[in-house]
Motif scaffolding. Structure first.
Motif, PDB file in Angstrom:
ATOM      1  N   ALA A  31       4.162  26.595   3.956  1.00 23.70           N
ATOM      2  CA  ALA A  31       5.352  25.552   4.145  1.00 23.70           C
ATOM      3  C   ALA A  31       6.638  25.710   3.237  1.00 23.70           C
ATOM      4  O   ALA A  31       6.257  26.338   2.058  1.00 23.70           O
ATOM      5  CB  ALA A  31       4.768  24.256   3.929  1.00 23.70           C
ATOM      6  N   PRO A  32       7.935  25.545   3.318  1.00 24.88           N
ATOM      7  CA  PRO A  32       8.170  24.975   4.867  1.00 24.88           C
ATOM      8  C   PRO A  32       8.252  26.102   5.569  1.00 24.88           C
ATOM      9  O   PRO A  32       8.833  27.127   5.411  1.00 24.88           O
ATOM     10  CB  PRO A  32       9.526  24.195   4.811  1.00 24.88           C
ATOM     11  N   GLY A  66      16.930  33.227   3.645  1.00 23.30           N
ATOM     12  CA  GLY A  66      15.535  33.815   3.544  1.00 23.30           C
ATOM     13  C   GLY A  66      14.458  33.016   4.177  1.00 23.30           C
ATOM     14  O   GLY A  66      13.226  33.529   3.862  1.00 23.30           O
ATOM     15  N   ALA A  67      14.677  31.881   4.801  1.00 21.54           N
ATOM     16  CA  ALA A  67      13.517  31.048   5.266  1.00 21.54           C
ATOM     17  C   ALA A  67      13.053  31.530   6.550  1.00 21.54           C
ATOM     18  O   ALA A  67      13.556  32.863   7.202  1.00 21.54           O
ATOM     19  CB  ALA A  67      13.933  29.625   5.629  1.00 21.54           C
ATOM     20  N   ALA A  84      21.402  33.524  13.672  1.00 19.10           N
ATOM     21  CA  ALA A  84      20.038  33.566  13.036  1.00 19.10           C
ATOM     22  C   ALA A  84      19.934  34.911  12.482  1.00 19.10           C
ATOM     23  O   ALA A  84      19.613  34.890  11.092  1.00 19.10           O
ATOM     24  CB  ALA A  84      18.917  33.434  14.019  1.00 19.10           C
ATOM     25  N   ALA A  85      20.412  35.991  13.135  1.00 15.96           N
ATOM     26  CA  ALA A  85      20.318  37.244  12.816  1.00 15.96           C
ATOM     27  C   ALA A  85      21.243  37.651  11.482  1.00 15.96           C
ATOM     28  O   ALA A  85      21.049  38.307  10.562  1.00 15.96           O
ATOM     29  CB  ALA A  85      20.641  38.384  13.873  1.00 15.96           C
ATOM     30  N   GLN A  90      13.859  35.202   8.777  1.00 14.23           N
ATOM     31  CA  GLN A  90      12.812  35.881   9.487  1.00 14.23           C
ATOM     32  C   GLN A  90      12.591  34.988  10.542  1.00 14.23           C
ATOM     33  O   GLN A  90      12.088  33.729  10.640  1.00 14.23           O
ATOM     34  CB  GLN A  90      11.622  35.915   8.366  1.00 14.23           C
ATOM     35  N   VAL A  91      12.821  35.406  11.721  1.00 10.87           N
ATOM     36  CA  VAL A  91      12.553  34.783  13.122  1.00 10.87           C
ATOM     37  C   VAL A  91      11.363  35.159  13.859  1.00 10.87           C
ATOM     38  O   VAL A  91      11.152  36.337  14.325  1.00 10.87           O
ATOM     39  CB  VAL A  91      13.929  35.076  13.891  1.00 10.87           C
ATOM     40  N   PHE A  92      10.742  33.996  14.456  1.00 12.10           N
ATOM     41  CA  PHE A  92       9.865  34.199  15.553  1.00 12.10           C
ATOM     42  C   PHE A  92      10.207  33.620  16.481  1.00 12.10           C
ATOM     43  O   PHE A  92      10.590  32.281  16.566  1.00 12.10           O
ATOM     44  CB  PHE A  92       8.471  33.745  14.816  1.00 12.10           C
ATOM     45  N   ASP A  93      10.054  34.061  17.831  1.00  9.36           N
ATOM     46  CA  ASP A  93      10.690  33.431  19.097  1.00  9.36           C
ATOM     47  C   ASP A  93       9.519  32.873  19.808  1.00  9.36           C
ATOM     48  O   ASP A  93       8.620  33.745  20.239  1.00  9.36           O
ATOM     49  CB  ASP A  93      11.454  34.704  19.882  1.00  9.36           C
TER      50      ASP A  93
END
Length: 309
Positions: A31-32, A66-67, A84-85, A90-93
């Motif tokens: 978290a978070p 960096g989240a 977001a990019a 770090q992105v998860f869809d």
């Protein structure tokens, strides 16, 4: 009093996947974890994930550099993806693959010069995400009257898409009006309304013919849950939507010999069982489950969140 459970009900594959993405991200990165919009439209699910370290936001400016960021099951616009990019998250869809299918279709046909009529509810995050796949050229219609007001730039290349969680009957009526006004309109090979929405509505039609009252478990923000309550109501059965057992009112069941119970696609089965327990306290003596469509669909997780073999 007898309780009759609709089948299928509750979680669908897209919701299962979305919740698992948040849970896995919390396990793997700690978290978070930031989630844009409620991961699914259920207060209990969201509060549970909040307690475990998920932070739900609407604006990406609220996410620190960096989240880890997760997009909700409803999907997001190109503008949100690009922001977001650009911010380097770090992105998860967690967008439901059946919503992504609509986005892919829009992108493909837009390249061929198509404009779109979208059947959906204004302001719903899925509609905003789909309409946000293009800068322009998607016209939203919420009812048959809206169809008469649509003013596309041209009519030779026009396609129709729908929100995945609509009333099947309403969507068919509105699409028929689109077809009547624009006979050349291109329709999807397979309807955009998802299998889970269709199955739960079919189950409510079956349920409503056999009970005196219907209870639908789910949150007021859930489109597919609202459609289940409306459908039972339209079929002439008193229907109530509750988030959990605490919202049940004893007078709803006065004189009812048979109570039907179902749940929207984002409502956990534990909430349904809580309602069963409360109905037993109010006098229910038996529970039976109707036969219904068996759902075996399972969607893969994004890369980076799969269990290490």
């Amino acid at each position: 009093m007898e309780i009759t459970l609709a089948e299928p009900r509750g979680f669908c594959a897209g919701v299962d996947r979305a919740i698992e993405i948040v849970e896995r991200a919390l396990e793997k990165f700690g978290a978070p974890i930031y989630v844009r919009h409620e991961i699914v439209h259920n207060t209990h699910v969201v509060n549970d994930l909040k307690a475990r370290g998920a932070i739900f936001i609407e604006e990406l400016s609220d996410v620190p550099p960096g989240a880890t960021l997760i997009f909700s099951a409803h999907g997001v616009s190109k503008a949100v993806q690009n922001e977001a990019a650009a911010r380097g998250f770090q992105v998860f869809d967690a967008t439901c693959p059946l919503v992504t299918k609509v986005h892919v279709e829009v992108a493909k046909l837009a390249k061929e010069g198509y404009e779109f009529i979208m059947v959906g509810h204004k302001g719903h995050p899925e509609v905003e995400g789909t309409m946000g796949q293009l800068d322009q050229g998607i016209h939203l219609v919420e009812d048959v009257a809206d169809v008469a007001r649509v003013a596309p730039r041209q009519t030779q290349k026009l396609a129709v898409v729908t929100q995945t969680t609509l009333s099947v009957d309403d969507a068919a009526e509105i699409t028929a009006a689109v077809r009547a006004r624009f006979p050349q309109v291109r329709e999807p090979k397979q309807q955009d309304i998802c299998y889970a929405t269709q199955n739960r509505q079919d189950a409510v039609k079956l349920l409503s013919a056999q009970v005196d009252t219907v209870v639908v478990v789910g949150s007021p923000t859930s489109s597919n849950t609202n459609r289940l309550r409306e459908l039972a109501d339209r079929l002439g059965v008193p229907a109530y939507m509750v988030e959990d057992a605490t919202e049940l009112e004893a007078e709803w069941f006065a004189g009812a010999a048979r109570v039907g119970l179902t749940a929207g696609a984002s409502a956990p089965e534990s909430l349904v069982q809580g309602v069963v327990t409360r109905l037993r306290e109010l006098g229910a003596i038996s529970v039976r489950t109707l036969a219904g469509a068996e759902e075996t669909m399972k969607f893969p997780l994004p890369k980076g969140l799969k269990i290490d073999s």
